[in-house]
Each structure stands twice: as structure tokens, then as C-alpha cells.
Design a protein around this motif. Structure first.
Motif, mmCIF file in Angstrom:
data_model
loop_
_atom_site.group_PDB
_atom_site.id
_atom_site.type_symbol
_atom_site.label_atom_id
_atom_site.label_comp_id
_atom_site.label_asym_id
_atom_site.label_seq_id
_atom_site.Cartn_x
_atom_site.Cartn_y
_atom_site.Cartn_z
ATOM 1 N N GLU A 1 0.747 -1.424 0.117
ATOM 2 C CA GLU A 1 -0.154 0.106 0.177
ATOM 3 C C GLU A 1 1.378 1.390 -0.203
ATOM 4 N N ILE A 2 1.881 1.486 1.263
ATOM 5 C CA ILE A 2 2.769 2.568 0.990
ATOM 6 C C ILE A 2 3.511 2.252 -0.501
ATOM 7 N N LYS A 3 3.488 1.436 -1.199
ATOM 8 C CA LYS A 3 4.292 1.542 -2.554
ATOM 9 C C LYS A 3 3.501 1.972 -3.413
ATOM 10 N N ALA A 4 2.039 1.466 -3.221
ATOM 11 C CA ALA A 4 1.557 2.649 -4.463
ATOM 12 C C ALA A 4 1.231 3.697 -4.034
ATOM 13 N N ARG A 5 1.158 4.258 -3.241
ATOM 14 C CA ARG A 5 0.978 5.662 -2.786
ATOM 15 C C ARG A 5 2.009 6.162 -3.156
ATOM 16 N N GLN A 6 3.172 5.943 -3.139
ATOM 17 C CA GLN A 6 4.492 6.207 -3.680
ATOM 18 C C GLN A 6 4.139 6.385 -5.293
ATOM 19 N N GLU A 7 3.218 5.324 -5.759
ATOM 20 C CA GLU A 7 3.378 5.749 -7.397
ATOM 21 C C GLU A 7 2.163 6.044 -8.093
ATOM 22 N N VAL A 8 1.290 6.541 -7.247
ATOM 23 C CA VAL A 8 0.018 7.408 -7.562
ATOM 24 C C VAL A 8 0.759 9.015 -7.504
ATOM 25 N N LYS A 9 1.659 9.086 -6.384
ATOM 26 C CA LYS A 9 2.340 10.783 -6.110
ATOM 27 C C LYS A 9 3.306 10.787 -7.456
ATOM 28 N N LYS A 10 3.953 9.892 -7.833
ATOM 29 C CA LYS A 10 4.509 9.917 -9.274
ATOM 30 C C LYS A 10 3.489 9.962 -10.590
ATOM 31 N N GLY A 11 2.431 9.896 -9.997
ATOM 32 C CA GLY A 11 2.068 9.546 -11.810
ATOM 33 C C GLY A 11 1.130 8.598 -11.662
ATOM 34 N N ALA A 12 1.648 7.555 -11.858
ATOM 35 C CA ALA A 12 0.947 6.749 -11.508
ATOM 36 C C ALA A 12 -1.022 6.313 -11.638
ATOM 37 N N LYS A 13 -1.358 5.455 -12.620
ATOM 38 C CA LYS A 13 -2.663 5.890 -12.586
ATOM 39 C C LYS A 13 -3.110 4.401 -12.410
ATOM 40 N N THR A 14 -4.628 4.038 -11.532
ATOM 41 C CA THR A 14 -4.671 3.118 -10.171
ATOM 42 C C THR A 14 -6.401 2.975 -9.857
ATOM 43 N N ASP A 15 -6.652 2.381 -10.202
ATOM 44 C CA ASP A 15 -8.677 1.755 -9.647
ATOM 45 C C ASP A 15 -8.252 1.384 -7.909
ATOM 46 N N LEU A 16 -7.075 1.302 -7.349
ATOM 47 C CA LEU A 16 -6.912 0.601 -5.953
ATOM 48 C C LEU A 16 -7.568 1.487 -5.208
ATOM 49 N N PHE A 17 -7.659 2.627 -4.976
ATOM 50 C CA PHE A 17 -7.995 3.693 -3.593
ATOM 51 C C PHE A 17 -9.151 4.314 -4.279
ATOM 52 N N ARG A 18 -9.622 4.208 -5.394
ATOM 53 C CA ARG A 18 -10.898 4.245 -5.687
ATOM 54 C C ARG A 18 -12.482 2.994 -5.233
ATOM 55 N N ILE A 19 -11.028 2.028 -5.595
ATOM 56 C CA ILE A 19 -12.333 0.967 -5.484
ATOM 57 C C ILE A 19 -12.277 1.154 -3.322
ATOM 58 N N MET A 20 -11.432 1.806 -2.860
ATOM 59 C CA MET A 20 -11.091 1.588 -1.480
ATOM 60 C C MET A 20 -11.932 2.699 -1.109
ATOM 61 N N GLU A 21 -12.121 3.275 -1.232
ATOM 62 C CA GLU A 21 -12.655 4.563 -1.153
ATOM 63 C C GLU A 21 -14.521 3.951 -1.074
ATOM 64 N N GLU A 22 -14.922 3.673 -1.878
ATOM 65 C CA GLU A 22 -15.886 3.219 -2.858
ATOM 66 C C GLU A 22 -16.492 1.446 -1.477
ATOM 67 N N ARG A 23 -15.990 1.050 -0.967
ATOM 68 C CA ARG A 23 -16.283 0.276 0.103
ATOM 69 C C ARG A 23 -16.452 0.602 1.198
ATOM 70 N N GLY A 24 -15.799 1.964 1.468
ATOM 71 C CA GLY A 24 -16.110 2.671 2.518
ATOM 72 C C GLY A 24 -14.509 2.040 3.351
ATOM 73 N N ARG A 25 -13.556 1.715 2.845
ATOM 74 C CA ARG A 25 -12.219 1.552 4.165
ATOM 75 C C ARG A 25 -11.425 2.611 3.730
ATOM 76 N N ASP A 26 -10.352 2.234 4.305
ATOM 77 C CA ASP A 26 -9.184 3.200 5.190
ATOM 78 C C ASP A 26 -7.934 3.027 4.772
ATOM 79 N N ARG A 27 -7.858 1.739 4.056
ATOM 80 C CA ARG A 27 -6.727 0.721 3.710
ATOM 81 C C ARG A 27 -6.673 -0.040 1.918
ATOM 82 N N LEU A 28 -5.615 -0.749 1.611
ATOM 83 C CA LEU A 28 -6.248 -1.745 0.631
ATOM 84 C C LEU A 28 -6.186 -2.955 1.202
ATOM 85 N N THR A 29 -7.893 -3.230 1.510
ATOM 86 C CA THR A 29 -7.788 -4.488 1.865
ATOM 87 C C THR A 29 -7.613 -5.421 1.238
#
Ligand SMILES: [Zn+2]
Length: 347
Positions: free
Chosen positions: A215-243
Motif C-alpha cells: 500500500e505504501i508503494k502504491a501511494r508513492q507510485e500514485v504521487k509520481k503519476g501512476a494511474k490505478t483504481d486501487l484507491f477508488r475501490i477502497m473509497e467505494e468500499r468505505g475502507r481506509d486501507r487497501l484490504t
């Protein structure tokens, strides 16, 4: 070898103290960073009651202990039992869990638990029955060894792939904990000077495969401009972490970043587990943990494929299995810490 282990490894049919104690049910608590799972089991380890509560996110050890007690009482109520009907209660705990003293130290994924807390004594006073404490992964692996995927083997390596990557060893039928810290397979170095691990060191297997590290790595990659649905799915499921469920959904959608990070994790699990197999030559490797159980057989065979090039004796790989006790496995394994043949106190 600790006395408690000798006791619980003794054949079940000998040394029965009295007919009453033979029938005494036991409690088990799996204390995790996100949830507290409890069970009540009968002498055959059949689940009579179970209850789950979220682990408190604030406060300290006493607050966590209060929720543990409440969850176990709920499980007992389901089984129409009171605490004093139990032969005892076993707990699988994160952090540094001392089986002899019942003290748990440095459980850093629990709130306010940087120091030492006498969890065993504290809960034993509340329940009025003996409480035994073990390492969370060790007790879960013991559960699989006695009742689950490891039943047919004498020597197994358990790899618990979840928030971190934990390990547990049973050698010739006996748990091996070294001087207390053995089995930390997640901190085997798979890349010298590699990725930063949550333990502060570099290149550990967990730094590539642990859910938190990914999860830490994914957040770093998003900051660098990577595109991913990981965090959108997390929010849709009402989670605060990548379960593990969030990762699974993203993989099903073919998300590039999720696929890349999980492939990297599988590769490094292959490197690390193969190295451990070269050292120990176990009959079987049991993969458990939140990610391990969710991803199941398909991923276990992917890990086996990644192990293969690194196996010294590659024509005789160990059996590879997914843990079979499921979500209750940690709590059922914890209940095994209690020797049901010891009569419950009558006080
Ligand atoms: Zn590490």
C-alpha cells in the motif's frame, strides 16, 4: 522446549485427569490489528460459539483487553456458557508475546502498545480461568498443523501472507521458536539494499509482499503519476486501507499497478520461501493470512512456480497448500494453547 508445548503435543487419549475436565470447552482469541476474533470450542475443537469485534484504534492495552473480553463473552453466550465453564482461554497475539509470563510487548499495530502489558494476568483475573498467550502466527500454524492443511505432515513451514508476512515452523511435530523469535520469514533478505521494509531495514521479503508495504508503494507510485483504481475501490468500499478484498477487485479489473505490485510480491515470496525450503526441507508449505487465504490455490501455485528456479533440489519440491481453517483459524489455534485436560478452577 517449553512445558506448555510438551503438554499440548501429548497424545489426546492419555493422562485424562477426570471425566469432567475432559469435557471442558476452551476459549480462543485471535488478536489482530483490525479485528478481534473469538471462538469457544469443545474438546474435539468443534466451534460452539464465535464472535468478532473491531480492534480499538485509540486508547491503550486496557481498552483492547476490554474488547477482547467482551467478544469472548459474546462467543460464550452463544454457546450458553459462562467463563467459568471453560478449561481456559488461549490468545494469539501480535508483538512480542511471552508464553511464560503472559506479557505482550511492542505490539505496534495495536493502539498505545509500545511498552509491555501483562495481558494474560489481566484477562485471567477477569475471566477467573487460566489464560495462555502465544504468537499469533505460531498459534495459527499450530492450528493448521493439528486440524487443517498440515494434518498429514510432521514438518511444515507456515507462511502467513497478510498485513506483514509472518512465519511459523513445526519441525518433527514440534513448534520451533528458537530463542523466541524464529520463523520471521518476512524479514529474510531477498534483495540486498532493496526496498525499505516497515521494520526499518531494507530488502526484506515483507517489503515487497506485505499488504502494508504494498500500500505504501502504491501511494508513492500514485504521487509520481501512476494511474490505478486501487484507491477508488477502497473509497467505494468505505475502507481506509487497501484490504485484501480491494486488491482482489483491482486485479479482477486488470488494474496495471495492482497487477504489477502483486506480481512483484509473488516473485519475492518465491525467492524467500525457496530459500527457507533449501535450509529446512519441510514436507509442506502452508500459505495462510488475509491475502494468502483470499487469493487461494491459484496464487499458491503461482508462488510454487516462482520458487522452482531457486530450489536446490528442484525435482522434489514441498507440498504447497492453502490454510483450510479460514477466518477462525487463528482463534481455533489459540484455543489449542489451553490443555483441556487441566481441570478448570472451581473458585
Ligand atoms: Zn523487515
Amino acid at each position: 522446549m517449553r512445558a506448555s508445548q510438551n503438554a499440548r503435543l501429548a497424545p489426546v487419549m492419555v493422562c485424562i485427569v477426570s471425566p469432567d475436565s475432559e469435557q471442558a470447552p476452551r476459549g480462543g482469541i485471535d488478536l489482530g490489528g483490525t479485528k478481534i476474533q473469538t471462538v469457544i470450542v469443545d474438546p474435539d475443537n468443534k466451534v460452539l460459539g464465535e464472535s468478532r469485534r473491531p480492534t480499538p484504534e485509540t486508547g491503550g492495552p486496557e481498552d483492547v483487553a476490554r474488547e477482547m473480553a467482551a467478544a469472548l463473552r459474546e462467543a460464550a453466550a452463544q454457546a450458553n456458557l459462562g467463563m467459568r465453564d471453560l478449561a481456559g482461554v488461549g490468545i494469539g497475539s501480535p508483538g512480542d508475546a511471552d508464553e511464560q509470563t503472559g506479557v505482550v510487548s511492542d505490539a505496534r499495530n495495536l493502539p498505545g502498545w509500545d511498552g509491555a502489558f501483562p495481558l494474560g494476568e489481566h484477562l485471567s483475573e477477569q475471566f477467573g480461568v487460566p489464560v495462555r498467550i502465544g504468537n499469533d502466527v505460531d498459534v495459527a500454524v499450530q492450528g493448521e498443523f493439528e486440524l487443517g492443511a498440515g494434518k498429514q505432515f510432521d514438518t511444515i513451514l507456515g507462511v502467513w501472507w497478510g498485513t506483514g508476512v509472518g512465519g511459523g515452523l513445526i519441525l518433527d511435530g514440534k513448534p520451533w521458536i528458537g530463542r523466541g523469535a524464529a520463523g520471521e520469514i518476512g524479514h529474510m533478505v531477498v534483495m540486498r539494499g532493496g526496498a525499505r521494509c516497515t521494520c526499518g531495514r531494507r530488502g526484506c521479503m515483507e517489503a515487497y509482499a506485505g499488504r502494508l508495504a504494498m500500500e505504501i508503494k502504491a501511494r508513492q507510485e500514485v504521487k509520481k503519476g501512476a494511474k490505478t483504481d486501487l484507491f477508488r475501490i477502497m473509497e467505494e468500499r468505505g475502507r481506509d486501507r487497501l484490504t485484501s478484498g480491494v486488491w482482489e477487485r483491482a486485479l479482477k479489473h486488470g488494474d496495471d499497478l495492482a497487477t504489477h505490485l502483486i506480481d512483484r510480491a509473488v516473485k519475492m515470496l518465491g525467492v524467500g520461501i525457496a530459500s527457507a525450503v533449501n535450509l529446512l526441507d519441510p514436507e509442506a508449505v502452508i500459505i495462510g493470512g488475509g491475502l494468502g487465504v483470499r487469493f487461494g490455490e491459484q496464487y499458491v501455485s503461482r508462488i510454487a512456480t516462482r520458487m522452482h528456479p531457486h530450489l536446490f533440489v528442484s525435482d522434489r519440491p514441498p507440498h504447497m497448500h492453502v490454510a483450510t481453517l479460514g477466518d477462525l483459524g487463528g482463534a481455533i489455534g489459540a484455543a489449542l494453547l489451553v490443555d483441556a485436560r487441566v481441570p478448570a478452577p472451581t473458585a
